[in-house]
Design a protein around this motif. Structure first.
Motif, mmCIF file in Angstrom:
data_model
loop_
_atom_site.group_PDB
_atom_site.id
_atom_site.type_symbol
_atom_site.label_atom_id
_atom_site.label_comp_id
_atom_site.label_asym_id
_atom_site.label_seq_id
_atom_site.Cartn_x
_atom_site.Cartn_y
_atom_site.Cartn_z
ATOM 1 N N GLU A 1 -27.714 13.154 88.344
ATOM 2 C CA GLU A 1 -29.018 13.275 89.013
ATOM 3 C C GLU A 1 -29.282 14.664 89.579
ATOM 4 N N PHE A 2 -28.242 15.334 90.053
ATOM 5 C CA PHE A 2 -28.411 16.629 90.702
ATOM 6 C C PHE A 2 -27.998 17.805 89.807
ATOM 7 N N ALA A 3 -28.027 17.612 88.497
ATOM 8 C CA ALA A 3 -27.707 18.701 87.567
ATOM 9 C C ALA A 3 -28.641 19.876 87.842
ATOM 10 N N GLY A 4 -28.055 21.063 87.947
ATOM 11 C CA GLY A 4 -28.823 22.272 88.231
ATOM 12 C C GLY A 4 -28.901 22.614 89.705
ATOM 13 N N PHE B 1 -23.686 16.534 99.503
ATOM 14 C CA PHE B 1 -25.021 17.049 99.762
ATOM 15 C C PHE B 1 -25.306 18.166 98.764
ATOM 16 N N TYR B 2 -26.551 18.288 98.367
ATOM 17 C CA TYR B 2 -26.944 19.253 97.339
ATOM 18 C C TYR B 2 -28.094 20.112 97.854
ATOM 19 N N PHE B 3 -28.239 21.302 97.256
ATOM 20 C CA PHE B 3 -29.405 22.106 97.573
ATOM 21 C C PHE B 3 -29.781 22.985 96.395
ATOM 22 N N ARG B 4 -31.016 23.427 96.416
ATOM 23 C CA ARG B 4 -31.502 24.383 95.431
ATOM 24 C C ARG B 4 -32.549 25.258 96.107
ATOM 25 N N ILE B 5 -32.733 26.417 95.544
ATOM 26 C CA ILE B 5 -33.759 27.328 96.044
ATOM 27 C C ILE B 5 -34.996 27.125 95.184
ATOM 28 N N GLU B 6 -36.099 26.778 95.829
ATOM 29 C CA GLU B 6 -37.345 26.523 95.119
ATOM 30 C C GLU B 6 -38.009 27.845 94.715
ATOM 31 N N ARG C 1 -34.287 23.474 99.353
ATOM 32 C CA ARG C 1 -34.489 22.022 99.413
ATOM 33 C C ARG C 1 -33.099 21.407 99.352
ATOM 34 N N SER C 2 -32.804 20.541 100.278
ATOM 35 C CA SER C 2 -31.508 19.865 100.344
ATOM 36 C C SER C 2 -31.732 18.386 100.058
ATOM 37 N N ALA C 3 -30.722 17.723 99.494
ATOM 38 C CA ALA C 3 -30.917 16.315 99.155
ATOM 39 C C ALA C 3 -29.582 15.586 99.021
ATOM 40 N N PHE C 4 -29.655 14.271 99.156
ATOM 41 C CA PHE C 4 -28.548 13.374 98.823
ATOM 42 C C PHE C 4 -29.118 11.988 98.613
ATOM 43 N N THR D 1 -30.877 25.952 104.493
ATOM 44 C CA THR D 1 -32.141 26.651 104.695
ATOM 45 C C THR D 1 -31.899 28.124 104.998
ATOM 46 N N ALA D 2 -30.840 28.408 105.734
ATOM 47 C CA ALA D 2 -30.516 29.786 106.127
ATOM 48 C C ALA D 2 -29.629 30.497 105.114
#
Length: 144
Positions: free
Chosen positions: A11-14, A31-36, A42-45, A74-75
């Protein structure tokens, strides 16, 4: 500084996750994150049964832990490869998540000075706001 790992499947590929090596964060995550595209993190689980309280909603500790993780995600760009510790974290609980929901956090760096980074954000699931938070990170360079 803890390194990042790019997720290659599922689900969190990439997305990115932290190389946590048996820490508390690994125990309660992942926990996962990506830079939009706009440069914000954006962080997610995915909410699991071990995140719930006896009433079937996400436990407050799970939301607070995720807020603390999201604070650093975020930082991420402001940390400039340095370590940090949370010196203040304030929160407002608004709603609870349920098992299976995608829980996400977005936020912004309000100010970054010499050693302090000020962040605020919100945690959502299924279009509902679960929590708002603000916090302060103290950046430092670890002594070897």
């Amino acid at each position: 500084m803890v390194g990042t790992i790019t997720v290659t499947e599922g689900e969190f590929a990439g997305w990115l996750t932290w190389d946590l090596k048996g820490t508390f964060d690994q125990t309660v995550g992942p926990f996962y994150f990506r830079i939009e595209e706009d440069g914000r993190a954006r962080s997610a689980f995915r909410a699991e049964p071990h995140h719930m309280n006896a009433g079937g909603r996400m436990h407050g500790w799970a939301l607070m832990t995720f807020a603390d993780i999201a604070l650093f995600q975020t930082a991420y760009n402001e940390m400039e490869g340095r370590n940090g510790v949370t010196i203040q974290l304030e929160s407002n609980f608004i709603d609870g998540a349920y098992v299976g929901e995608l829980v996400e956090a977005t936020g912004e760096v309000v100010r970054a000075g010499g050693s302090l980074v000020f962040v605020r954000g919100q945690i959502t699931a299924s279009g509902r706001t679960l929590m708002t938070y603000s916090g302060i990170i103290r950046r430092f360079t670890p002594k070897d």
